[in-house]
Design a protein around this motif. Structure first.
Motif, PDB file in Angstrom:
ATOM      1  N   ILE A 276       0.836  -1.200   0.000  1.00  0.00           N
ATOM      2  CA  ILE A 276       0.000   0.000   0.000  1.00  0.00           C
ATOM      3  C   ILE A 276       0.874   1.255   0.000  1.00  0.00           C
ATOM      4  O   ILE A 276       0.609   2.220  -0.729  1.00  0.00           O
ATOM      5  CB  ILE A 276      -0.957  -0.006   1.202  1.00  0.00           C
ATOM      6  CG1 ILE A 276      -1.985  -1.140   1.053  1.00  0.00           C
ATOM      7  CG2 ILE A 276      -1.670   1.331   1.337  1.00  0.00           C
ATOM      8  CD1 ILE A 276      -2.906  -1.301   2.237  1.00  0.00           C
ATOM      9  N   ARG A 277       1.919   1.234   0.809  1.00  0.00           N
ATOM     10  CA  ARG A 277       2.791   2.414   0.865  1.00  0.00           C
ATOM     11  C   ARG A 277       3.536   2.601  -0.463  1.00  0.00           C
ATOM     12  O   ARG A 277       3.839   3.733  -0.857  1.00  0.00           O
ATOM     13  CB  ARG A 277       3.749   2.314   2.046  1.00  0.00           C
ATOM     14  CG  ARG A 277       3.006   2.331   3.379  1.00  0.00           C
ATOM     15  CD  ARG A 277       3.895   2.606   4.565  1.00  0.00           C
ATOM     16  NE  ARG A 277       3.124   2.536   5.802  1.00  0.00           N
ATOM     17  CZ  ARG A 277       2.339   3.497   6.271  1.00  0.00           C
ATOM     18  NH1 ARG A 277       2.215   4.625   5.581  1.00  0.00           N
ATOM     19  NH2 ARG A 277       1.685   3.347   7.407  1.00  0.00           N
ATOM     20  N   TYR A 278       3.807   1.506  -1.163  1.00  0.00           N
ATOM     21  CA  TYR A 278       4.389   1.623  -2.500  1.00  0.00           C
ATOM     22  C   TYR A 278       3.408   2.339  -3.434  1.00  0.00           C
ATOM     23  O   TYR A 278       3.806   3.233  -4.202  1.00  0.00           O
ATOM     24  CB  TYR A 278       4.724   0.238  -3.061  1.00  0.00           C
ATOM     25  CG  TYR A 278       4.881   0.233  -4.563  1.00  0.00           C
ATOM     26  CD1 TYR A 278       6.009   0.775  -5.186  1.00  0.00           C
ATOM     27  CD2 TYR A 278       3.867  -0.291  -5.380  1.00  0.00           C
ATOM     28  CE1 TYR A 278       6.127   0.795  -6.563  1.00  0.00           C
ATOM     29  CE2 TYR A 278       3.981  -0.274  -6.758  1.00  0.00           C
ATOM     30  CZ  TYR A 278       5.111   0.270  -7.350  1.00  0.00           C
ATOM     31  OH  TYR A 278       5.221   0.302  -8.715  1.00  0.00           O
ATOM     32  N   LEU A 279       2.132   1.971  -3.373  1.00  0.00           N
ATOM     33  CA  LEU A 279       1.139   2.602  -4.239  1.00  0.00           C
ATOM     34  C   LEU A 279       1.030   4.101  -3.984  1.00  0.00           C
ATOM     35  O   LEU A 279       0.740   4.875  -4.893  1.00  0.00           O
ATOM     36  CB  LEU A 279      -0.231   1.944  -4.043  1.00  0.00           C
ATOM     37  CG  LEU A 279      -0.363   0.484  -4.476  1.00  0.00           C
ATOM     38  CD1 LEU A 279      -1.759  -0.033  -4.172  1.00  0.00           C
ATOM     39  CD2 LEU A 279      -0.037   0.307  -5.953  1.00  0.00           C
ATOM     40  N   MET A 287       3.313   5.255 -11.435  1.00  0.00           N
ATOM     41  CA  MET A 287       2.785   4.062 -12.087  1.00  0.00           C
ATOM     42  C   MET A 287       1.277   4.189 -12.292  1.00  0.00           C
ATOM     43  O   MET A 287       0.749   3.860 -13.362  1.00  0.00           O
ATOM     44  CB  MET A 287       3.110   2.829 -11.242  1.00  0.00           C
ATOM     45  CG  MET A 287       2.525   1.521 -11.753  1.00  0.00           C
ATOM     46  SD  MET A 287       0.865   1.209 -11.095  1.00  0.00           S
ATOM     47  CE  MET A 287       1.227   1.026  -9.349  1.00  0.00           C
ATOM     48  N   LEU A 288       0.560   4.670 -11.293  1.00  0.00           N
ATOM     49  CA  LEU A 288      -0.886   4.816 -11.398  1.00  0.00           C
ATOM     50  C   LEU A 288      -1.270   5.931 -12.365  1.00  0.00           C
ATOM     51  O   LEU A 288      -2.411   5.978 -12.837  1.00  0.00           O
ATOM     52  CB  LEU A 288      -1.495   5.076 -10.020  1.00  0.00           C
ATOM     53  CG  LEU A 288      -1.503   3.854  -9.093  1.00  0.00           C
ATOM     54  CD1 LEU A 288      -1.793   4.262  -7.655  1.00  0.00           C
ATOM     55  CD2 LEU A 288      -2.523   2.823  -9.564  1.00  0.00           C
ATOM     56  N   ALA A 289      -0.321   6.833 -12.669  1.00  0.00           N
ATOM     57  CA  ALA A 289      -0.570   7.878 -13.654  1.00  0.00           C
ATOM     58  C   ALA A 289      -0.464   7.342 -15.078  1.00  0.00           C
ATOM     59  O   ALA A 289      -0.902   7.998 -16.025  1.00  0.00           O
ATOM     60  CB  ALA A 289       0.422   9.028 -13.466  1.00  0.00           C
ATOM     61  N   LYS A 295      -6.547   4.517 -14.667  1.00  0.00           N
ATOM     62  CA  LYS A 295      -6.935   5.341 -13.522  1.00  0.00           C
ATOM     63  C   LYS A 295      -6.081   6.608 -13.469  1.00  0.00           C
ATOM     64  O   LYS A 295      -5.233   6.843 -14.330  1.00  0.00           O
ATOM     65  CB  LYS A 295      -6.763   4.544 -12.227  1.00  0.00           C
ATOM     66  CG  LYS A 295      -7.614   3.290 -12.148  1.00  0.00           C
ATOM     67  CD  LYS A 295      -7.328   2.511 -10.863  1.00  0.00           C
ATOM     68  CE  LYS A 295      -8.194   1.265 -10.777  1.00  0.00           C
ATOM     69  NZ  LYS A 295      -9.617   1.621 -10.618  1.00  0.00           N
ATOM     70  N   TYR A 296      -6.293   7.396 -12.427  1.00  0.00           N
ATOM     71  CA  TYR A 296      -5.496   8.581 -12.165  1.00  0.00           C
ATOM     72  C   TYR A 296      -4.955   8.474 -10.742  1.00  0.00           C
ATOM     73  O   TYR A 296      -5.644   7.970  -9.845  1.00  0.00           O
ATOM     74  CB  TYR A 296      -6.327   9.855 -12.285  1.00  0.00           C
ATOM     75  CG  TYR A 296      -6.875  10.101 -13.664  1.00  0.00           C
ATOM     76  CD1 TYR A 296      -6.203  10.923 -14.562  1.00  0.00           C
ATOM     77  CD2 TYR A 296      -8.065   9.505 -14.072  1.00  0.00           C
ATOM     78  CE1 TYR A 296      -6.704  11.150 -15.834  1.00  0.00           C
ATOM     79  CE2 TYR A 296      -8.578   9.725 -15.341  1.00  0.00           C
ATOM     80  CZ  TYR A 296      -7.890  10.544 -16.224  1.00  0.00           C
ATOM     81  OH  TYR A 296      -8.399  10.756 -17.483  1.00  0.00           O
ATOM     82  N   PRO A 297      -3.743   8.974 -10.492  1.00  0.00           N
ATOM     83  CA  PRO A 297      -3.216   8.952  -9.127  1.00  0.00           C
ATOM     84  C   PRO A 297      -3.950   9.960  -8.252  1.00  0.00           C
ATOM     85  O   PRO A 297      -4.639  10.854  -8.757  1.00  0.00           O
ATOM     86  CB  PRO A 297      -1.743   9.339  -9.314  1.00  0.00           C
ATOM     87  CG  PRO A 297      -1.749  10.198 -10.544  1.00  0.00           C
ATOM     88  CD  PRO A 297      -2.805   9.607 -11.447  1.00  0.00           C
ATOM     89  N   VAL A 298      -3.796   9.829  -6.940  1.00  0.00           N
ATOM     90  CA  VAL A 298      -4.386  10.817  -6.036  1.00  0.00           C
ATOM     91  C   VAL A 298      -3.467  12.026  -5.869  1.00  0.00           C
ATOM     92  O   VAL A 298      -3.895  13.084  -5.414  1.00  0.00           O
ATOM     93  CB  VAL A 298      -4.697  10.204  -4.654  1.00  0.00           C
ATOM     94  CG1 VAL A 298      -5.774   9.135  -4.774  1.00  0.00           C
ATOM     95  CG2 VAL A 298      -3.441   9.619  -4.006  1.00  0.00           C
ATOM     96  N   ASP A 304       2.076  19.794 -17.344  1.00  0.00           N
ATOM     97  CA  ASP A 304       2.299  19.432 -18.742  1.00  0.00           C
ATOM     98  C   ASP A 304       1.937  17.978 -19.041  1.00  0.00           C
ATOM     99  O   ASP A 304       2.084  17.519 -20.177  1.00  0.00           O
ATOM    100  CB  ASP A 304       3.755  19.698 -19.138  1.00  0.00           C
ATOM    101  CG  ASP A 304       4.754  18.899 -18.291  1.00  0.00           C
ATOM    102  OD1 ASP A 304       4.315  18.256 -17.303  1.00  0.00           O
ATOM    103  OD2 ASP A 304       5.951  18.929 -18.608  1.00  0.00           O
ATOM    104  N   ASN A 305       1.461  17.243 -18.045  1.00  0.00           N
ATOM    105  CA  ASN A 305       1.035  15.861 -18.281  1.00  0.00           C
ATOM    106  C   ASN A 305      -0.284  15.878 -19.053  1.00  0.00           C
ATOM    107  O   ASN A 305      -1.217  16.591 -18.678  1.00  0.00           O
ATOM    108  CB  ASN A 305       0.864  15.130 -16.944  1.00  0.00           C
ATOM    109  CG  ASN A 305       0.623  13.638 -17.123  1.00  0.00           C
ATOM    110  OD1 ASN A 305      -0.366  13.211 -17.714  1.00  0.00           O
ATOM    111  ND2 ASN A 305       1.541  12.836 -16.609  1.00  0.00           N
ATOM    112  N   PRO A 306      -0.397  15.107 -20.125  1.00  0.00           N
ATOM    113  CA  PRO A 306      -1.628  15.136 -20.931  1.00  0.00           C
ATOM    114  C   PRO A 306      -2.875  14.685 -20.179  1.00  0.00           C
ATOM    115  O   PRO A 306      -3.993  14.967 -20.617  1.00  0.00           O
ATOM    116  CB  PRO A 306      -1.314  14.195 -22.099  1.00  0.00           C
ATOM    117  CG  PRO A 306      -0.160  13.354 -21.637  1.00  0.00           C
ATOM    118  CD  PRO A 306       0.629  14.207 -20.710  1.00  0.00           C
ATOM    119  N   ARG A 307      -2.683  14.025 -19.063  1.00  0.00           N
ATOM    120  CA  ARG A 307      -3.835  13.556 -18.289  1.00  0.00           C
ATOM    121  C   ARG A 307      -4.145  14.478 -17.113  1.00  0.00           C
ATOM    122  O   ARG A 307      -5.084  14.235 -16.356  1.00  0.00           O
ATOM    123  CB  ARG A 307      -3.575  12.133 -17.775  1.00  0.00           C
ATOM    124  CG  ARG A 307      -3.185  11.146 -18.872  1.00  0.00           C
ATOM    125  CD  ARG A 307      -3.019   9.749 -18.318  1.00  0.00           C
ATOM    126  NE  ARG A 307      -4.299   9.105 -18.134  1.00  0.00           N
ATOM    127  CZ  ARG A 307      -4.594   8.273 -17.130  1.00  0.00           C
ATOM    128  NH1 ARG A 307      -3.698   8.039 -16.186  1.00  0.00           N
ATOM    129  NH2 ARG A 307      -5.777   7.711 -17.040  1.00  0.00           N
TER     130      ARG A 307
END
Length: 423
Positions: A276-279, A287-289, A295-298, A304-307
């Motif tokens: 969990i702490r890695y996430l 990675m989640l980005a 998905k999207y990170p919290v 400048d990220n397209p997302r």
């Protein structure tokens, strides 16, 4: 199959889809948890979790993760029992499942999480659940299929009620998919109880079928069994390398966090917490980005990220009223199935007849539409905690559903009589 997926890659050497194919292998029967593995129960599809686990396996000393991919109801039943699978972790977008497990003392306390993450977690489960990613809701469409019928892509819930989409739509049921339950609740909370159900019932007349799983909606649209349907973005985004498909967020999409929790009786609680702490670490959030998770990170993305623009929209959304969702969960599930799932064939027939009649007389028929979109529970009752609590009683719930069946059947008969009078 038992819905159990083993995912393990010691030295990832293949990128993209090839890697995911190597990562996913389905076992025919359960196997006991090993000393060097974590067992993660999840309501997500194997494809959704494969990329996350692949990247985790690159971490020094990372242990193997075996996943159990099941519905929320199936996991609730499994984890309420003796936890024979020795589950360590739960990964889900369902606050309802987490609330149930917390109430039954199945989840371990988890503290020390940054407020930016925990503000996304419903207050009632904030002591045990951790938000690691976010998603939004929208419409996935099969563009060639729509074009073949000269149909524009729908953009919002109200568009789905139009007669031109008859026989094109797909969705799941709240009783089968907690993700779909959240989508339905977001509509009910945005439009209000009465108007929201009117929209649902009118759009249900255009359904092809009701999928048993939320990710099944996306798969069926890809295969051409339907042309459009409401889905969560992480299922849609994983399919968008197919040029035939397009996804657009609802203009007022709700934000749906992805939660992780540790089971109280985990045999590897330390490793589970490390995962969990890695996430939540910078590496895990990068990675989640990645679009491979859908998905999207919290953690806010760089400008400048397209997302980044869509992530900002989601992070700015006011959270759903989870207290209301939790207290009327059974009402919404039973109402949807009684009003739509259990009578879908008849529902489609009468709406088809209405659409045909309106085309013939060249005007709307609001009196007949009102009969087909009436519901037997008013807005005040839908928030009455004392009345809603009675749905925990099986006998009460069954009596209500029988009364609702008669209600919908009677309204349908009246609608048919009025349609026949027009001939």
């Amino acid at each position: 199959m038992n819905g159990i997926t083993s995912v393990w890659l010691r030295q990832p050497a293949v990128a993209g889809k090839a890697a995911l194919l190597l990562l996913i292998s389905t076992l025919c029967r359960p196997s006991a948890a090993q000393n060097n593995e974590l067992v993660m129960a999840t309501t997500f599809s194997p494809g959704t979790t494969a990329w996350i686990i692949q990247r985790w396996q690159r971490e020094p000393g990372a242990v193997r993760i075996r996943t159990l991919n099941r519905t929320s109801a199936s996991l609730e039943q499994l984890l309420d029992a003796e936890n024979r699978e020795n589950v360590d972790l739960l990964l889900t977008s369902s606050p309802m499942l987490l609330q149930h497990l917390q109430e039954h003392r199945k989840l371990a306390l988890f503290d020390g999480i940054a407020p930016a993450s925990q503000r996304l977690v419903p207050e009632s489960i904030r002591s045990t659940a951790v938000a690691v990613a976010i998603s939004g809701f929208g419409l996935l469409v099969n563009r060639p299929a729509l074009a073949a019928r000269n149909l524009p892509a729908p953009g919002d819930w109200d568009d789905l009620t139009a007669a031109r989409y008859q026989g094109t739509l797909l969705m799941s049921s709240p009783s089968r998919s907690d993700t779909n339950h959240l989508m339905v609740e977001s509509l009910l909370q945005q439009q209000g109880w009465t108007q929201g159900w009117q929209t649902l019932l009118a759009s249900a007349g255009n359904l092809v079928t009701i999928s048993s799983r939320s990710f099944g909606v996306a798969d069926k649209i890809k295969s051409g069994l339907g042309m459009a349907g409401p889905v969560i973005d992480n299922y849609a985004n994983l399919l968008l390398d197919d040029a035939r498909l397009a996804f657009a967020y609802f203009p007022q999409t709700a934000v749906a966090p992805t939660y992780v929790a540790v089971l109280n009786n985990s045999q590897h609680a330390g490793e589970a917490r490390r995962f969990i702490r890695y996430l939540l670490s910078p590496e895990g959030q990068r990675m989640l980005a990645d679009a491979n998770t859908g998905k999207y990170p919290v953690t806010p993305l760089a400008a400048d990220n397209p997302r980044a623009a869509q992530q900002r929209v989601l992070l700015a959304r006011s959270p759903l009223n989870y207290r209301l969702i939790l207290k009327r969960q059974r009402l919404v599930q039973r109402m949807f199935d009684t009003a739509i799932s259990f009578r879908l064939a008849q529902l489609k027939d009468v709406w088809r007849a209405l659409h045909s009649a309106e085309a013939r007389v060249k005007r709307p028929l609001p009196e007949i539409r009102a009969l087909l979109t009436r519901i037997p529970v008013d807005a005040a009752s839908s928030e009455d905690e004392a009345w809603l609590a009675q749905f925990d009683n099986k006998s009460f719930a069954e009596q209500q559903m029988m009364a609702w069946q008669r209600w919908f059947l009677d309204n349908q008969r009246q609608a048919i009589l009025k349609l026949e009078e027009l001939k």
